[in-house]
Enzyme design. Structure first.
Site, PDB file in Angstrom:
ATOM      1  N   ASP A  81       0.866  -1.185   0.000  1.00  0.00           N
ATOM      2  CA  ASP A  81       0.000   0.000   0.000  1.00  0.00           C
ATOM      3  C   ASP A  81       0.904   1.236   0.000  1.00  0.00           C
ATOM      4  O   ASP A  81       1.763   1.374   0.880  1.00  0.00           O
ATOM      5  CB  ASP A  81      -0.806  -0.049   1.305  1.00  0.00           C
ATOM      6  CG  ASP A  81      -2.093   0.714   1.231  1.00  0.00           C
ATOM      7  OD1 ASP A  81      -2.439   1.214   0.144  1.00  0.00           O
ATOM      8  OD2 ASP A  81      -2.775   0.786   2.273  1.00  0.00           O
ATOM      9  N   GLU A 113      -4.428   4.833  -3.004  1.00  0.00           N
ATOM     10  CA  GLU A 113      -5.718   5.461  -2.699  1.00  0.00           C
ATOM     11  C   GLU A 113      -5.990   6.401  -3.866  1.00  0.00           C
ATOM     12  O   GLU A 113      -5.215   7.326  -4.129  1.00  0.00           O
ATOM     13  CB  GLU A 113      -5.666   6.180  -1.353  1.00  0.00           C
ATOM     14  CG  GLU A 113      -5.573   5.180  -0.209  1.00  0.00           C
ATOM     15  CD  GLU A 113      -5.841   5.764   1.170  1.00  0.00           C
ATOM     16  OE1 GLU A 113      -6.227   6.950   1.276  1.00  0.00           O
ATOM     17  OE2 GLU A 113      -5.646   5.027   2.156  1.00  0.00           O
ATOM     18  N   GLU A 180     -14.120   0.982  -0.196  1.00  0.00           N
ATOM     19  CA  GLU A 180     -14.161   1.041   1.270  1.00  0.00           C
ATOM     20  C   GLU A 180     -15.303   1.921   1.751  1.00  0.00           C
ATOM     21  O   GLU A 180     -15.440   3.075   1.311  1.00  0.00           O
ATOM     22  CB  GLU A 180     -12.810   1.568   1.809  1.00  0.00           C
ATOM     23  CG  GLU A 180     -12.806   1.668   3.337  1.00  0.00           C
ATOM     24  CD  GLU A 180     -11.430   1.857   3.958  1.00  0.00           C
ATOM     25  OE1 GLU A 180     -10.420   1.846   3.221  1.00  0.00           O
ATOM     26  OE2 GLU A 180     -11.381   2.011   5.198  1.00  0.00           O
TER      27      GLU A 180
END
Ligand code: KIV
Length: 270
Positions: A81, A113, A180
């Site tokens: 990540d 992200e 999410e």
């Protein structure tokens, strides 16, 4: 190891499983259980590094943790990540940061992200041979901007924007998409609209797979979100082990004869 292609084939037929891990021993447990993907999440900021958010996690920390996870993993795909501001500022720097996760830490893919700023970066990384997992909905690196860890895509406009970003990242070459904390009907429609696998966390049952933070699954977290589930009481087991050690030392039961060795050749030391 599941590849980008086998994961895409699995989607729709079988549920895809992903869990986070941040060190070798837990990665080995997750891998042996047959979990498809191990995400070395920047949730390590809260889960193992003692921070209040994911923002302080550094590229170096992520690289070191990813390498530990990769060393202990035989079968699962390892996804690193990318930490806050390690991408999205300067393209060259982002490519280097992502590339080193594969070259030095032996990750199989990176997760970003995502937002409008990651579409062309995703395309470039994929061109260079770096598989990218996109992440939409609640993106915790933006919590200062969002005002907290709130559900996203709760009106038609924002849900529509999320769908557009999902297809933009699919077109850019992302191999999978994390959704999410979004309404389950929004996640279901995005899953229907894209061909790449969607992996949900707090996104209901209709995504192609599910991901959770390992500390929540283990029962190690002091607080966990309502959409998480505790599947064990590892914290309770650890507490028992630690107090067992303390009691045994204090009572003189440990170390016992079998834990000690005495050298007969030694009489007296001057
Ligand atoms: O960092 C993380 O653990 C994540 C998951 C919650 C998807 O991004």
């Amino acid at each position: 190891m599941p590849t980008v292609r086998t994961l895409q084939q699995k989607a729709g037929d079988e549920e895809i499983t992903m869990l986070t891990a941040y060190d070798a021993p837990t990665a080995a447990i997750v891998d042996s259980a047959g979990i498809d993907l191990i995400l070395v999440g920047d949730s390590m900021g809260n889960a193992v590094l003692g921070h209040d958010s994911t923002l302080p996690v550094t590229v170096k920390e992520m690289r070191s943790r990813t390498a530990a996870v990769a060393r202990a993993t035989d079968d699962a795909m390892v996804v690193a990540d990318m930490p806050f501001l390690s991408y999205g500022v300067d393209e060259g720097e982002a490519i280097e940061n992502c590339g080193r996760m594969l070259k030095e830490a032996e990750a199989n893919a990176v997760k970003l992200e995502s937002g409008p700023h990651t579409v062309s970066l995703t395309e470039r990384l994929v061109e260079l041979g770096i598989p990218v997992m996109a992440h939409l909905g609640l993106t915790p690196q933006r919590f200062n901007q969002l005002g907290g860890y709130f559900r996203q895509g709760t009106d038609e406009e924002s849900a529509g924007e999320m769908l557009e970003l999902a297809t933009a990242h699919e077109d850019a070459g992302a191999f999978a998409l994390v959704l999410e904390h979004v309404p389950s009907n929004v996640a279901a429609q995005i899953t229907e609209a894209v061909d790449i696998p969607t992996i949900g966390i707090g996104a209901g049952p209709d995504t192609d797979g599910q991901v959770l933070v390992l500390n929540d699954v283990f029962g190690m977290s002091d607080r966990s979100p309502y959409f998480s589930e505790q599947f064990g009481d590892v914290k309770g087991e650890m507490e028992q082990a630690v107090s067992g050690f303390r009691d045994a030392v204090e009572s003189g039961e440990f170390p016992a004869k079998e834990h000690s060795y005495s050298e007969d050749e030694i009489d007296e030391i001057y």
